[in-house]
Design a protein around this motif. Sequence first.
Motif, PDB file in Angstrom:
ATOM      1  N   VAL A   1      42.045  25.870  37.800  1.00 21.89           N
ATOM      2  CA  VAL A   1      43.338  26.516  38.491  1.00 21.89           C
ATOM      3  C   VAL A   1      44.687  26.610  37.619  1.00 21.89           C
ATOM      4  O   VAL A   1      44.710  25.464  36.765  1.00 21.89           O
ATOM      5  CB  VAL A   1      43.568  25.562  39.738  1.00 21.89           C
ATOM      6  N   GLU A   2      45.097  27.517  37.433  1.00 22.22           N
ATOM      7  CA  GLU A   2      46.409  28.020  36.399  1.00 22.22           C
ATOM      8  C   GLU A   2      47.533  28.582  37.222  1.00 22.22           C
ATOM      9  O   GLU A   2      47.241  29.479  37.931  1.00 22.22           O
ATOM     10  CB  GLU A   2      46.046  28.497  35.197  1.00 22.22           C
ATOM     11  N   THR A   3      48.679  28.147  36.987  1.00 21.94           N
ATOM     12  CA  THR A   3      49.882  28.883  37.402  1.00 21.94           C
ATOM     13  C   THR A   3      50.064  30.006  36.510  1.00 21.94           C
ATOM     14  O   THR A   3      49.598  30.327  35.382  1.00 21.94           O
ATOM     15  CB  THR A   3      50.965  27.976  37.324  1.00 21.94           C
TER      16      THR A   3
ATOM     17  N   MET B   1      44.757  30.776  37.440  1.00 19.82           N
ATOM     18  CA  MET B   1      43.150  30.406  37.284  1.00 19.82           C
ATOM     19  C   MET B   1      42.575  31.338  36.229  1.00 19.82           C
ATOM     20  O   MET B   1      42.847  32.388  36.147  1.00 19.82           O
ATOM     21  CB  MET B   1      42.576  30.786  38.575  1.00 19.82           C
TER      22      MET B   1
ATOM     23  N   PRO C   1      37.438  28.816  40.883  1.00 19.31           N
ATOM     24  CA  PRO C   1      38.172  27.770  41.514  1.00 19.31           C
ATOM     25  C   PRO C   1      38.035  26.357  40.763  1.00 19.31           C
ATOM     26  O   PRO C   1      38.989  25.468  41.173  1.00 19.31           O
ATOM     27  CB  PRO C   1      37.085  27.444  42.708  1.00 19.31           C
TER      28      PRO C   1
END
Length: 88
Positions: free
Chosen positions: A66-68, A1, A63
């Motif tokens: 969203v990122e890993t 994120m 929110p």
Amino acid sequence: MALMITDACINCDVCEPECPNQAISAGVEIYVIDPKRCTECVGHFDKPQCVEVCPVDCIPLDPDVVETPEQLLAKYETLTAEKAAGAS
């Protein structure tokens, strides 16, 4: 994120110089974070530096972005390569 700055921002100017990716800039009313440049300091530091210095805790995770951790690292690598190419 990516991170975001809420309207609780007091425009104290401490976050902008701490960002290693130049993702923070002055917005119309408060500072803003460019989600295309924000890596949550992955690749640079263990913790987001803007969050560490913010005196009012107004920098939560965004929110809507969203990122890993892997995606954040890939973004860091791309930004670092772009910076290196611009310096040559």
